[in-house]
Design a protein around this motif. Structure first.
Motif, PDB file in Angstrom:
ATOM      1  N   UNK A  40     -10.501  34.458   7.558  1.00 47.55           N
ATOM      2  CA  UNK A  40      -9.639  35.401   8.268  1.00 47.55           C
ATOM      3  C   UNK A  40      -9.937  35.391   9.766  1.00 47.55           C
ATOM      4  N   UNK A  41     -11.211  35.279  10.109  1.00 45.73           N
ATOM      5  CA  UNK A  41     -11.580  35.176  11.522  1.00 45.73           C
ATOM      6  C   UNK A  41     -11.053  33.871  12.120  1.00 45.73           C
ATOM      7  N   UNK A  42     -11.137  32.780  11.381  1.00 41.50           N
ATOM      8  CA  UNK A  42     -10.633  31.484  11.866  1.00 41.50           C
ATOM      9  C   UNK A  42      -9.150  31.567  12.200  1.00 41.50           C
ATOM     10  N   UNK A  43      -8.381  32.178  11.328  1.00 42.35           N
ATOM     11  CA  UNK A  43      -6.941  32.275  11.572  1.00 42.35           C
ATOM     12  C   UNK A  43      -6.649  33.155  12.787  1.00 42.35           C
ATOM     13  N   UNK A  44      -7.390  34.233  12.938  1.00 45.89           N
ATOM     14  CA  UNK A  44      -7.200  35.089  14.104  1.00 45.89           C
ATOM     15  C   UNK A  44      -7.525  34.376  15.402  1.00 45.89           C
ATOM     16  N   UNK A  45      -8.547  33.530  15.379  1.00 45.19           N
ATOM     17  CA  UNK A  45      -8.910  32.771  16.578  1.00 45.19           C
ATOM     18  C   UNK A  45      -7.822  31.768  16.954  1.00 45.19           C
ATOM     19  N   UNK A  46      -7.183  31.154  15.968  1.00 44.72           N
ATOM     20  CA  UNK A  46      -6.109  30.212  16.266  1.00 44.72           C
ATOM     21  C   UNK A  46      -4.982  30.894  17.023  1.00 44.72           C
ATOM     22  N   UNK A  47      -4.649  32.107  16.611  1.00 44.77           N
ATOM     23  CA  UNK A  47      -3.609  32.864  17.302  1.00 44.77           C
ATOM     24  C   UNK A  47      -4.040  33.191  18.725  1.00 44.77           C
ATOM     25  N   UNK A  48      -5.267  33.646  18.880  1.00 49.21           N
ATOM     26  CA  UNK A  48      -5.780  34.020  20.191  1.00 49.21           C
ATOM     27  C   UNK A  48      -5.802  32.821  21.142  1.00 49.21           C
ATOM     28  N   UNK A 250     -10.664  40.956  16.234  1.00 50.82           N
ATOM     29  CA  UNK A 250      -9.393  40.230  16.221  1.00 50.82           C
ATOM     30  C   UNK A 250      -8.282  41.076  15.614  1.00 50.82           C
ATOM     31  N   UNK A 251      -8.619  41.891  14.624  1.00 49.99           N
ATOM     32  CA  UNK A 251      -7.630  42.816  14.059  1.00 49.99           C
ATOM     33  C   UNK A 251      -7.189  43.844  15.091  1.00 49.99           C
ATOM     34  N   UNK A 252      -8.131  44.321  15.897  1.00 51.18           N
ATOM     35  CA  UNK A 252      -7.787  45.272  16.954  1.00 51.18           C
ATOM     36  C   UNK A 252      -6.841  44.640  17.974  1.00 51.18           C
ATOM     37  N   UNK A 253      -7.148  43.414  18.368  1.00 52.05           N
ATOM     38  CA  UNK A 253      -6.300  42.698  19.324  1.00 52.05           C
ATOM     39  C   UNK A 253      -4.912  42.477  18.750  1.00 52.05           C
ATOM     40  N   UNK A 254      -4.868  42.124  17.465  1.00 53.99           N
ATOM     41  CA  UNK A 254      -3.575  41.894  16.811  1.00 53.99           C
ATOM     42  C   UNK A 254      -2.742  43.176  16.771  1.00 53.99           C
ATOM     43  N   UNK A 255      -3.374  44.303  16.490  1.00 52.12           N
ATOM     44  CA  UNK A 255      -2.639  45.560  16.437  1.00 52.12           C
ATOM     45  C   UNK A 255      -2.089  45.953  17.811  1.00 52.12           C
ATOM     46  N   UNK A 256      -2.897  45.735  18.835  1.00 56.80           N
ATOM     47  CA  UNK A 256      -2.419  46.055  20.182  1.00 56.80           C
ATOM     48  C   UNK A 256      -1.321  45.095  20.612  1.00 56.80           C
ATOM     49  N   UNK A 257      -1.411  43.850  20.178  1.00 56.76           N
ATOM     50  CA  UNK A 257      -0.449  42.826  20.559  1.00 56.76           C
ATOM     51  C   UNK A 257      -0.944  42.079  21.780  1.00 56.76           C
ATOM     52  N   UNK A 258      -0.946  40.747  21.725  1.00 61.75           N
ATOM     53  CA  UNK A 258      -1.505  39.955  22.817  1.00 61.75           C
ATOM     54  C   UNK A 258      -0.849  40.261  24.153  1.00 61.75           C
ATOM     55  N   UNK A 259       0.470  40.379  24.173  1.00 64.31           N
ATOM     56  CA  UNK A 259       1.147  40.660  25.442  1.00 64.31           C
ATOM     57  C   UNK A 259       0.694  41.994  26.017  1.00 64.31           C
ATOM     58  N   UNK A 260       0.473  42.974  25.159  1.00 63.60           N
ATOM     59  CA  UNK A 260      -0.015  44.270  25.627  1.00 63.60           C
ATOM     60  C   UNK A 260      -1.457  44.182  26.119  1.00 63.60           C
ATOM     61  N   UNK A 261      -2.260  43.363  25.449  1.00 63.05           N
ATOM     62  CA  UNK A 261      -3.639  43.149  25.889  1.00 63.05           C
ATOM     63  C   UNK A 261      -3.655  42.553  27.296  1.00 63.05           C
ATOM     64  N   UNK A 262      -2.835  41.527  27.506  1.00 66.42           N
ATOM     65  CA  UNK A 262      -2.780  40.888  28.820  1.00 66.42           C
ATOM     66  C   UNK A 262      -2.270  41.868  29.883  1.00 66.42           C
ATOM     67  N   UNK A 263      -1.240  42.648  29.532  1.00 68.09           N
ATOM     68  CA  UNK A 263      -0.685  43.612  30.488  1.00 68.09           C
ATOM     69  C   UNK A 263      -1.713  44.685  30.846  1.00 68.09           C
TER      70      UNK A 263
END
Length: 380
Positions: A40-48, A250-263
């Protein structure tokens, strides 16, 4: 009551959710139960990382991932171009020398970004260069380098190795879309974990180069790691508790959404810079700032290290020092990872108070007000 505020660019604060995940009962790393967490961590890292390829987890700091990339991609005497604009640019240079490469150093003034035209000129002048190494975010100078643009000129040429330790999870850094050959980071920055994990993603052509590279490696043998990590563990004992925490972060980042994290990172950066400017302080990286941290020169006659000691020991607010020629002259305020609006407000307010303590004519609230104007954007 003593409450501490950690506003350094690494290690960074750890969310309760991540801390609780790391406190899970220890399990064996060669079991189906751990394999599930690992995968599960591996898949989250691929997205990140923005890649379809594996992102390997190493029990090391980000420097270990940097060393692994050099050890697996080059042979003794290979010529590489090292873009050196700070302490971590120097690290690429030092690792290259340690492994017997032939590095060409391209010095960039501290506080400035590398110029794409200079890189292109160097590559055209020397077709024997096998690799280009850079920081995406140079933590020591708080500069953001033009990684996307440089990748355009390395796409059909030398391998492009990017230290993304304070960039991954802060700004977009999509490996596949931009054509990066190596992207590394560490756990203690935007991933909101303690130090101890290094991460590395390789492009398809970089994986091909690993088959030809002749430098020695054992613990950092990426092909061995890839084979084992595809089975749900590591070639050697992985950092089990950290990987539990990684899945949570990674779950926290996914919930916030990458675009929101960057913003969010961009907004915090603009707020910190607005505060410094309002106080009449000079920015370390005026033209190409990293959203991970803001570098600020303190007024002449005030020792920045004494201010930092006072902030940490008397006010319980930890910022970071200037390094090498910046020592005693500048400070760095981080806004990376588990950071929000009121972390910046706290940092700015504390800095105003500390500067007044050391004799600067700083009007209370001016920096805070400037930061608030920016931070209100998220509330409207």
């Amino acid at each position: 009551m003593i409450k501490h505020y950690l506003l350094s660019p690494g290690p960074t604060p750890i969310p309760n959710e991540v801390a609780l995940a790391m406190s899970e009962t220890m399990i064996h790393h060669r079991t189906p139960q751990f394999n599930k967490v690992f995968d599960e961590a591996r898949e989250g890292l691929k997205t990140l990382f923005g890649t379809k390829n594996d992102v390997l987890m190493l029990a090391s700091s980000g420097t270990g991932a940097m060393e692994a990339s050099i050890a697996n991609l080059f042979s003794p005497g290979d010529k590489v171009l090292v873009i050196n604009g700070g302490k971590f640019g120097e690290r690429w240079l030092n690792i290259s020398n340690a492994y017997g490469l032939n590095p060409i150093e391209m010095k960039v003034p501290w506080g400035q970004a590398a110029k794409v035209a200079d890189v292109e000129k160097q590559l055209k002048a020397d077709p024997d260069i096998r690799g280009v190494m850079i920081q995406a975010s140079e933590t020591s100078t708080t500069v953001l380098h033009p990684v996307k643009e440089i990748a355009q000129i390395t796409k059909n040429g030398p391998l492009f190795l990017v230290d993304g330790v304070t960039a991954v999870g802060v700004v977009p850094m999509p490996v596949d879309e931009w054509g990066l050959d190596v992207l590394v980071t560490g756990s203690q920055k935007a991933l909101m974990l303690p130090p101890g994990l290094g991460f590395i993603a390789l492009s398809n052509r970089a994986w091909e180069k690993t088959k030809q590279a002749k430098l020695p490696r054992f613990y950092f043998d990426l092909n061995l790691e890839r084979k084992n990590q595809q089975k749900g563990s590591g070639a050697f004992t992985p950092a089990v508790s950290l990987i539990f925490g990684l899945r949570a972060s990674l779950n926290m980042i996914q919930r916030e959404g990458l675009e929101n994290v960057y913003a969010r990172h961009a907004r915090l950066c603009r707020a910190a810079r607005a505060a410094a400017t309002a106080l009449g302080l000079k920015l370390l990286a005026p033209d190409s700032p990293s959203p991970a941290a803001t570098g600020i020169y303190l007024p002449n006659g005030i020792d920045a290290d004494e201010v930092l000691d006072y902030l940490r020991d008397k006010m319980n607010v930890t910022l970071a020092e200037g390094q090498d020629q910046l020592k005693g002259k500048a400070i760095r305020m981080a806004h990376v990872g588990y950071m929000g609006a009121f972390d910046v407000i706290t940092g700015v307010a504390a800095l105003e108070m500390a500067l007044r303590k050391f004799g600067a004519e700083i009007p209370f609230g001016r920096g805070v007000a400037a930061a608030q104007e920016v931070l209100m954007e998220a509330l409207t």
